[in-house]
Design a protein around this motif. Structure first.
Motif, PDB file in Angstrom:
ATOM      1  N   GLN A 200      -0.544 -14.588 -23.154  1.00  0.00           N
ATOM      2  CA  GLN A 200       0.305 -13.424 -22.892  1.00  0.00           C
ATOM      3  C   GLN A 200       1.467 -13.695 -21.943  1.00  0.00           C
ATOM      4  O   GLN A 200       2.531 -13.092 -22.082  1.00  0.00           O
ATOM      5  CB  GLN A 200      -0.555 -12.289 -22.323  1.00  0.00           C
ATOM      6  CG  GLN A 200      -1.574 -11.744 -23.307  1.00  0.00           C
ATOM      7  CD  GLN A 200      -2.583 -10.832 -22.638  1.00  0.00           C
ATOM      8  OE1 GLN A 200      -3.413 -11.291 -21.852  1.00  0.00           O
ATOM      9  NE2 GLN A 200      -2.507  -9.549 -22.927  1.00  0.00           N
ATOM     10  N   ILE A 201       1.259 -14.576 -20.976  1.00  0.00           N
ATOM     11  CA  ILE A 201       2.265 -14.758 -19.914  1.00  0.00           C
ATOM     12  C   ILE A 201       2.504 -16.242 -19.653  1.00  0.00           C
ATOM     13  O   ILE A 201       1.563 -17.034 -19.527  1.00  0.00           O
ATOM     14  CB  ILE A 201       1.806 -14.090 -18.593  1.00  0.00           C
ATOM     15  CG1 ILE A 201       1.693 -12.570 -18.767  1.00  0.00           C
ATOM     16  CG2 ILE A 201       2.761 -14.436 -17.451  1.00  0.00           C
ATOM     17  CD1 ILE A 201       3.013 -11.852 -19.016  1.00  0.00           C
ATOM     18  N   ALA A 336       2.347 -14.854  -9.047  1.00  0.00           N
ATOM     19  CA  ALA A 336       2.313 -14.355 -10.419  1.00  0.00           C
ATOM     20  C   ALA A 336       0.985 -14.681 -11.090  1.00  0.00           C
ATOM     21  O   ALA A 336       0.447 -13.875 -11.867  1.00  0.00           O
ATOM     22  CB  ALA A 336       3.472 -14.945 -11.222  1.00  0.00           C
ATOM     23  N   ARG A 337       0.434 -15.858 -10.791  1.00  0.00           N
ATOM     24  CA  ARG A 337      -0.875 -16.232 -11.349  1.00  0.00           C
ATOM     25  C   ARG A 337      -1.972 -15.290 -10.842  1.00  0.00           C
ATOM     26  O   ARG A 337      -2.837 -14.837 -11.609  1.00  0.00           O
ATOM     27  CB  ARG A 337      -1.196 -17.675 -10.978  1.00  0.00           C
ATOM     28  CG  ARG A 337      -2.513 -18.179 -11.567  1.00  0.00           C
ATOM     29  CD  ARG A 337      -2.832 -19.597 -11.125  1.00  0.00           C
ATOM     30  NE  ARG A 337      -1.843 -20.556 -11.632  1.00  0.00           N
ATOM     31  CZ  ARG A 337      -0.938 -21.173 -10.885  1.00  0.00           C
ATOM     32  NH1 ARG A 337      -0.905 -20.938  -9.565  1.00  0.00           N
ATOM     33  NH2 ARG A 337      -0.088 -22.020 -11.410  1.00  0.00           N
ATOM     34  N   SER A 340      -1.570 -11.927 -12.517  1.00  0.00           N
ATOM     35  CA  SER A 340      -1.977 -12.013 -13.918  1.00  0.00           C
ATOM     36  C   SER A 340      -3.493 -11.936 -14.028  1.00  0.00           C
ATOM     37  O   SER A 340      -4.035 -11.255 -14.913  1.00  0.00           O
ATOM     38  CB  SER A 340      -1.479 -13.326 -14.541  1.00  0.00           C
ATOM     39  OG  SER A 340      -0.075 -13.368 -14.595  1.00  0.00           O
ATOM     40  N   LEU A 345      -4.705 -10.804 -17.652  1.00  0.00           N
ATOM     41  CA  LEU A 345      -3.757 -11.365 -18.611  1.00  0.00           C
ATOM     42  C   LEU A 345      -3.953 -12.869 -18.726  1.00  0.00           C
ATOM     43  O   LEU A 345      -4.038 -13.573 -17.716  1.00  0.00           O
ATOM     44  CB  LEU A 345      -2.318 -11.072 -18.170  1.00  0.00           C
ATOM     45  CG  LEU A 345      -1.964  -9.596 -17.953  1.00  0.00           C
ATOM     46  CD1 LEU A 345      -0.537  -9.469 -17.464  1.00  0.00           C
ATOM     47  CD2 LEU A 345      -2.180  -8.792 -19.219  1.00  0.00           C
ATOM     48  N   HIS A 347      -2.688 -16.597 -19.165  1.00  0.00           N
ATOM     49  CA  HIS A 347      -1.446 -17.164 -18.656  1.00  0.00           C
ATOM     50  C   HIS A 347      -1.549 -18.677 -18.628  1.00  0.00           C
ATOM     51  O   HIS A 347      -2.646 -19.242 -18.681  1.00  0.00           O
ATOM     52  CB  HIS A 347      -1.147 -16.632 -17.253  1.00  0.00           C
ATOM     53  CG  HIS A 347      -2.274 -16.839 -16.291  1.00  0.00           C
ATOM     54  ND1 HIS A 347      -3.333 -15.953 -16.182  1.00  0.00           N
ATOM     55  CD2 HIS A 347      -2.542 -17.834 -15.397  1.00  0.00           C
ATOM     56  CE1 HIS A 347      -4.181 -16.388 -15.267  1.00  0.00           C
ATOM     57  NE2 HIS A 347      -3.729 -17.531 -14.781  1.00  0.00           N
ATOM     58  N   LEU A 370       9.099 -15.385 -15.174  1.00  0.00           N
ATOM     59  CA  LEU A 370       8.005 -15.095 -16.089  1.00  0.00           C
ATOM     60  C   LEU A 370       8.494 -15.109 -17.531  1.00  0.00           C
ATOM     61  O   LEU A 370       9.637 -14.735 -17.810  1.00  0.00           O
ATOM     62  CB  LEU A 370       7.404 -13.718 -15.787  1.00  0.00           C
ATOM     63  CG  LEU A 370       6.940 -13.454 -14.358  1.00  0.00           C
ATOM     64  CD1 LEU A 370       6.618 -11.978 -14.174  1.00  0.00           C
ATOM     65  CD2 LEU A 370       5.736 -14.314 -14.025  1.00  0.00           C
ATOM     66  N   THR A 393       3.154  -5.371 -21.519  1.00  0.00           N
ATOM     67  CA  THR A 393       2.377  -6.205 -20.614  1.00  0.00           C
ATOM     68  C   THR A 393       3.280  -6.883 -19.588  1.00  0.00           C
ATOM     69  O   THR A 393       2.952  -6.964 -18.397  1.00  0.00           O
ATOM     70  CB  THR A 393       1.605  -7.265 -21.417  1.00  0.00           C
ATOM     71  OG1 THR A 393       0.629  -6.616 -22.225  1.00  0.00           O
ATOM     72  CG2 THR A 393       0.916  -8.261 -20.495  1.00  0.00           C
ATOM     73  N   LEU A 397       3.154  -6.643 -15.373  1.00  0.00           N
ATOM     74  CA  LEU A 397       3.070  -7.775 -14.446  1.00  0.00           C
ATOM     75  C   LEU A 397       4.290  -7.824 -13.531  1.00  0.00           C
ATOM     76  O   LEU A 397       4.152  -8.048 -12.318  1.00  0.00           O
ATOM     77  CB  LEU A 397       2.941  -9.085 -15.219  1.00  0.00           C
ATOM     78  CG  LEU A 397       2.913 -10.365 -14.367  1.00  0.00           C
ATOM     79  CD1 LEU A 397       1.769 -10.331 -13.369  1.00  0.00           C
ATOM     80  CD2 LEU A 397       2.824 -11.601 -15.254  1.00  0.00           C
TER      81      LEU A 397
END
Length: 413
Positions: A200-201, A336-337, A340, A345, A347, A370, A393, A397
């Motif tokens: 997704q990411i 960001a991790r 997520s 999510l 990633h 991202l 999504t 995020l």
């Protein structure tokens, strides 16, 4: 609080501006359609309590201020497109930023908290570089990588300057943009890794290096009928051999090590009965390795010398744009991790092969980049597509990232 339905409805509305019959958009920088898209964004932001301002290179900012005088979290991308480009490239990132900033504003209003930093939604001017070169112009000027006077003097193929074009559409500002503390950008991947792997990411950790050149092949104008073959100095022939050489250059390296392209061929005088006196091309070399890039450049120079000899033309090479391979701040990737994971999510870490405005921003402030999936990796094409669920999504995020940046949870250098 804005909903997924709001995001999708706004994206459909924005995509109608400059829409093409095949489902893409045509909004090259500082054109009427670019103006209409920007005016739509200004109205959207002002209706939700943001103030708008435009800087001297045409970057558009929608600002919400909790602390007068405090720096800003800049979040956004670009509304301009390639000719007959896709709906998602850039525009999704601006719209996602607008909704994320709006949601963060509402969250702080509900909680009564005052974050450490203000927030600004950004539409960076001329990211695409299709009408005016180089690409990523607005963010380059903002970050001090390109002098303002130099950018304003750039002309398109009709001889119109950036300054005149921005004046014509009413987006030549007279002030500086807001001071940045952090930056964030979300973008479609423009590749097929996430789509293929069902992830997704993408958490962008680093950029490829890129070297772009403006090439002039200079020959001599003559008659196609009466000039014997041995006497011709055909600039178009020289350009054709350059195009082939640039493509074959990529095959001389391990698969995937080097990407090359030749584009935007302009021929003078472009008459069917005249041997061309000049041909202009734009060449693009990209790699994750500066050593590969330098080796490719040396090979290309040798090819140029051989082409000059075989076609009796002169090749003039000018560097148009360069950026090195470099990393995004690992603290931003970690943030960001973490978010997520909290949102459940999937990633993975990624490199960006394409340039983005965040490529410039990360060199002056901590920046989070991202990706969301691109179906089949199609981009700069009217068939460009990202699924609605991936659009939403990504906004979720990005909202978390912007909120944490506004709180000051990411360490500043």
């Amino acid at each position: 609080m804005t909903t997924d339905n709001d995001v999708l409805a706004d994206f459909r509305a924005l995509s109608e501006i400059g829409a093409t019959e095949a489902g893409g958009v045509e909004r090259q920088a500082a054109t009427v359609n670019d103006r209409l898209a920007r005016e739509w964004l200004v109205d959207w932001l002002r209706a939700r309590g943001f103030t708008t301002r435009v800087d001297r290179i045409g970057n558009l900012f929608g600002c919400y201020e909790w602390h007068p005088g405090a720096p800003y979290v800049l979040v956004g991308s670009h509304l301009d497109s390639q000719p007959r480009g896709g709906r998602y490239d850039g525009a999704y990132g601006v719209l996602a930023a607008a909704h994320a900033a709006c949601r963060v504003h509402e969250r702080f209003a509900e909680s009564g908290d005052r974050p450490a930093f203000n927030v600004a939604v950004v539409d960076w001017f001329n990211e695409e570089g299709s009408r005016f070169k180089p690409s990523m112009m607005g963010s380059a000027v903002y970050t001090g990588k390109m002098p303002l006077h130099q950018a304003l003097a750039v002309t398109d193929h009709a001889g119109v300057t950036v300054e005149d074009a921005l004046t014509e559409i009413g987006f030549l500002g007279a002030e500086d943009g807001p001071r940045a503390a952090f930056a964030a950008e979300i973008h479609i991947e423009q590749g097929r890794i996430l789509d293929k792997e069902g992830i997704q990411i993408g958490l962008v950790e680093s950029t490829w290096a890129a070297h772009k050149y403006q090439i002039s092949v200079v020959g001599e104008q003559s008659h196609t009928g009466s000039t014997v073959m041995a006497d011709r100095q055909d600039a178009l022939l020289g350009a054709a051999r350059i195009i082939v050489a640039v493509r074959e250059l990529a095959d001389r390296f391990p698969e995937g090590a080097l990407h090359t392209s030749a584009g935007q061929l302009i021929v003078h005088p472009n008459s069917p009965v005249v041997v061309a006196r000049e041909a202009e091309l734009h060449l693009d070399l990209r790699s994750s390795s500066l050593d590969v890039l330098h080796e490719a450049d040396e090979m290309l120079n040798r090819e140029f010398a051989a082409i000059e000899m075989s076609t009796d033309v002169r090749i003039v090479k000018k560097s148009a744009h360069f950026w090195p391979a470099s990393e995004y701040q690992p603290e931003g990737v970690d943030l960001a991790r973490e978010l997520s994971g909290e949102l459940g999510l999937s990633h993975r870490p990624m490199q960006t092969l394409a340039g983005h405005d965040s490529t410039n921003l990360k060199d002056v402030v901590p920046t989070v980049m991202l990706f969301v999936p691109s179906v089949e990796g199609i981009s700069h094409n009217e068939r460009e597509y990202t699924k609605d669920e991936d659009i939403c999504t990504g906004v979720d995020l990005l909202t978390g990232v912007v909120e944490r940046l506004c709180r000051g949870d990411l360490r500043q250098p």
